[in-house]
Design a protein around this motif. Sequence first.
Motif, PDB file in Angstrom:
ATOM      1  N   GLU A 107      24.423  43.190  67.253  1.00 26.57           N
ATOM      2  CA  GLU A 107      24.411  44.049  66.054  1.00 26.57           C
ATOM      3  C   GLU A 107      24.175  45.513  66.435  1.00 26.57           C
ATOM      4  O   GLU A 107      24.837  46.411  65.922  1.00 26.57           O
ATOM      5  CB  GLU A 107      23.324  43.606  65.069  1.00 26.57           C
ATOM      6  N   ASN A 110      27.094  46.931  68.429  1.00 24.52           N
ATOM      7  CA  ASN A 110      28.187  47.165  67.478  1.00 24.52           C
ATOM      8  C   ASN A 110      27.932  48.439  66.661  1.00 24.52           C
ATOM      9  O   ASN A 110      28.852  49.222  66.409  1.00 24.52           O
ATOM     10  CB  ASN A 110      28.356  45.970  66.540  1.00 24.52           C
ATOM     11  N   ASN A 111      26.698  48.655  66.250  1.00 22.82           N
ATOM     12  CA  ASN A 111      26.382  49.882  65.510  1.00 22.82           C
ATOM     13  C   ASN A 111      26.712  51.127  66.318  1.00 22.82           C
ATOM     14  O   ASN A 111      27.298  52.077  65.799  1.00 22.82           O
ATOM     15  CB  ASN A 111      24.891  49.914  65.140  1.00 22.82           C
ATOM     16  N   HIS A 115      29.446  53.253  64.560  1.00 26.75           N
ATOM     17  CA  HIS A 115      28.875  54.310  63.717  1.00 26.75           C
ATOM     18  C   HIS A 115      28.461  55.593  64.435  1.00 26.75           C
ATOM     19  O   HIS A 115      28.246  56.601  63.780  1.00 26.75           O
ATOM     20  CB  HIS A 115      27.630  53.794  62.986  1.00 26.75           C
ATOM     21  N   HIS A 175      31.779  46.928  56.731  1.00 24.49           N
ATOM     22  CA  HIS A 175      30.399  46.541  57.067  1.00 24.49           C
ATOM     23  C   HIS A 175      29.611  46.139  55.820  1.00 24.49           C
ATOM     24  O   HIS A 175      30.004  46.460  54.700  1.00 24.49           O
ATOM     25  CB  HIS A 175      29.683  47.704  57.755  1.00 24.49           C
TER      26      HIS A 175
HETATM   27 MG   LIG Z   1      25.647  47.122  61.833  1.00 27.97          MG
END
Ligand SMILES: [Mg+2]
Length: 334
Positions: A107, A110-111, A115, A175
């Motif tokens: 997680e 992936n962020n 992002h 998301h």
């Molecule tokens: Mg995330």
Amino acid sequence: MIDDPMRTLLKLVSDDGKNVAVRLAAAQDFSRQAASAKLRAAVAKGLIAKTGVGRGVEYTLVETSRVSEEYDRAGLSEDRVWQSLLAPIVRDLPENVRDIWRYGFTEMVNNAIDHSGSDKIKTWCARNALYTQVWVSDDGEGIFNKIQKALQLYDPREAILELAKGKFTTDPERHSGEGIFFSSKVFDLFDIRSGSLHFMHDDGRDDLLIERPKNAPGTLVVMRLQNDSERTTKEIFDKFAAPEEYTFAKTIVPVKLGQYEGEKLVSRSQAKRLIFRFEKFRTVILDFAGVEEIGQAFSDEVFRVFQKAHPDTSLVPVNMTAAVKDMVSRAKAG
Ligand SMILES: [Mg+2]
Ligand SMILES: Nc1ncnc2c1ncn2[C@@H]1O[C@H](COP(=O)(O)OP(=O)(O)O)[C@@H](O)[C@H]1O
């Protein structure tokens, strides 16, 4: 396997490396000699290291593994980073612990991929006899700045309140805003540092260090979990699901996060900051711990105005002082 006295010893060393023999003897009801023998055994096994002599003796947990890698963000996949870097380090740990690492680590990587906008992503993984700790860092926009900009928040600290509520995402097409919420609850320590702000804290000491200047750009996530933790991802997901469902339906909001230093929660605008997006949940537990009192307008906005507009969301205040309870009752009666 590590027996209980050894685990106690390791925890004592993790808390504070000094006077361990005395503290161990007290904790386990051992003689000083037995405690010293246990310490020598731990050193011999390579679990702890000893430095200094006489009164200067200090013990530290030995890092049994450490890896780090820097990646180009372009084309990176979180599964590949997991497989190549962290999975080998936690391979022999219990399944529930490996599952937590796989979840939280992928997680957070992936962020950073989706992002941060950073060119590079760096991650470190280190393990000692007691716990594993992982850092994921990027030098992109910075999480709190990004959220502040997206929501046009006056203060970046409000971004922390939004992350604490959960279901917040700047990219709703792709998301769902669950990664940070659940990751923050599944680890023993979870900390996001960006700019001069921290999201979520734990009293645990930072034994394993990485070099990173305090004013570094971007975002750094720190995660730590005991190697023999009994927690499961399922129990955390279930805690925030509606009964008999698997959806994310419930949240716990620390009301204190809406209160900046020396500020009392009195106004309707403070209340609006707090209740923003509450309607996305079926149940919102409002944790008033650390809040001495609230004002009438604030309470009215939350417990009467919001509640009337959103009857499908139930608000459950907990940890109230008598003064807070009084204001909540007045608003509900109004
Ligand atoms: Mg995330
Ligand atoms: N490394 C990062 N850099 C910048 N912003 C980030 C980073 N990680 C997370 N964010 C911001 O925090 C939000 C919440 O993250 P998360 O809880 O994982 O939900 P999601 O990834 O589903 O949006 C993201 O939508 C993004 O705006």
